[in-house]
Design a protein around this motif. Structure first.
Motif, PDB file in Angstrom:
ATOM      1  N   ASN A  87      -8.894 -23.483  30.527  1.00 45.39           N
ATOM      2  CA  ASN A  87      -9.077 -23.468  29.084  1.00 45.39           C
ATOM      3  C   ASN A  87      -7.861 -22.830  28.410  1.00 45.39           C
ATOM      4  N   ASN A 142     -24.545 -17.127  42.333  1.00 44.93           N
ATOM      5  CA  ASN A 142     -23.672 -18.300  42.427  1.00 44.93           C
ATOM      6  C   ASN A 142     -22.535 -18.089  43.428  1.00 44.93           C
ATOM      7  N   GLN A 166     -17.587 -24.826  38.637  1.00 44.31           N
ATOM      8  CA  GLN A 166     -18.137 -25.683  37.586  1.00 44.31           C
ATOM      9  C   GLN A 166     -19.234 -24.959  36.811  1.00 44.31           C
ATOM     10  N   ILE A 167     -20.109 -24.277  37.538  1.00 52.22           N
ATOM     11  CA  ILE A 167     -21.188 -23.523  36.896  1.00 52.22           C
ATOM     12  C   ILE A 167     -20.629 -22.308  36.166  1.00 52.22           C
ATOM     13  N   GLN A 168     -19.736 -21.582  36.841  1.00 52.03           N
ATOM     14  CA  GLN A 168     -19.204 -20.340  36.280  1.00 52.03           C
ATOM     15  C   GLN A 168     -18.415 -20.573  34.994  1.00 52.03           C
ATOM     16  N   LYS A 170     -18.524 -23.532  33.254  1.00 48.32           N
ATOM     17  CA  LYS A 170     -19.175 -24.584  32.464  1.00 48.32           C
ATOM     18  C   LYS A 170     -18.267 -25.803  32.301  1.00 48.32           C
ATOM     19  N   ASP A 172     -17.136 -29.838  33.160  1.00 49.62           N
ATOM     20  CA  ASP A 172     -17.871 -31.106  33.213  1.00 49.62           C
ATOM     21  C   ASP A 172     -17.501 -31.925  34.449  1.00 49.62           C
TER      22      ASP A 172
END
Length: 219
Positions: A87, A142, A166-168, A170, A172
């Motif tokens: 990001n 996780n 991916q979970i940590q 967020k 796609d």
């Protein structure tokens, strides 16, 4: 590849006091206690061993945690966590560290996280070597930790863990991260200006634990 970096020194906050590009927000001092602000900023609670906590607000809109721990009350630790994210914040964090590099030369490296990401799952061959050298996996939420029988819950030099990025983060798309957390005792009072001298030793530790040949890239 270097995802997090903790640097410590006496009066680190003096770097920011007279610089108009930064402001310092006290969160935990002798006269201030605002744990909610800390939690909202970093998603973590203020642990009891943190005797003083401040937030460094940068002109780029970032918030950096500055901590003083009970074991080293004369030292402040500045954290750069998430240098290898996916990001804009990660890009700005790298920029901030690079801009502060000359002023942080004589701080000590207290922690460095090295991350290796895989689209999809971690290769079975790596898991096999990890299990052979580090013992059975220890899942926690996780994250799955790999520790030797001697380490139990703590290791003052290095932790190895795998988690679903991916979970940590967020994301796609599927992504798993293999992460090596090198701690202060591993570096033995290494100064930030000499950080690259530790890369070869770290690469050997990663090779020994996983069989992977990696080349750590400078920030």
């Amino acid at each position: 590849m270097i995802d997090s970096l903790n640097l410590a020194g006496e009066q680190v906050e003096t770097i920011f006091i007279f610089d108009k590009n930064y402001t310092i927000e006290p969160v935990k001092t002798k006269s201030v206690f605002s744990p909610k602000v800390w939690n909202e900023s970093f998603g973590k609670s203020l642990k009891q061993n943190i005797i003083e906590a401040k937030i460094i607000h940068t002109y780029l809109g970032l918030k950096l945690p500055l901590k003083t721990f009970s074991v080293s009350p004369k030292s402040q630790t500045l954290e750069f966590a998430g240098l290898q994210g996916y990001n804009e914040r990660s890009q700005l964090l790298v920029q901030t560290l690079q801009e502060l590099e000359s002023q942080l030369q004589y701080t000590r490296v207290m922690r460095m996280d090295v991350a290796i990401d895989y689209e999809g799952n971690i290769p079975h061959s790596i898991i096999k070597v990890l299990s052979k050298h580090r013992g059975r996996p220890l899942p926690f939420g996780n994250t799955t930790y790999y520790k030797t029988a001697k380490e139990k819950k703590t290791n003052q030099k290095m932790d190895i863990k795998i988690y679903n990025k991916q979970i940590q983060a967020k994301l796609d798309y599927p992504l798993h991260r293999l992460e090596f957390v090198f701690k202060g005792s591993y570096f033995n009072k290494l100064l930030f200006k000499d950080i690259e001298t530790a890369y070869q030793k770290m690469e050997k530790s990663i090779k020994k634990a996983t069989g992977l040949s990696v080349k750590i890239q400078s920030i």
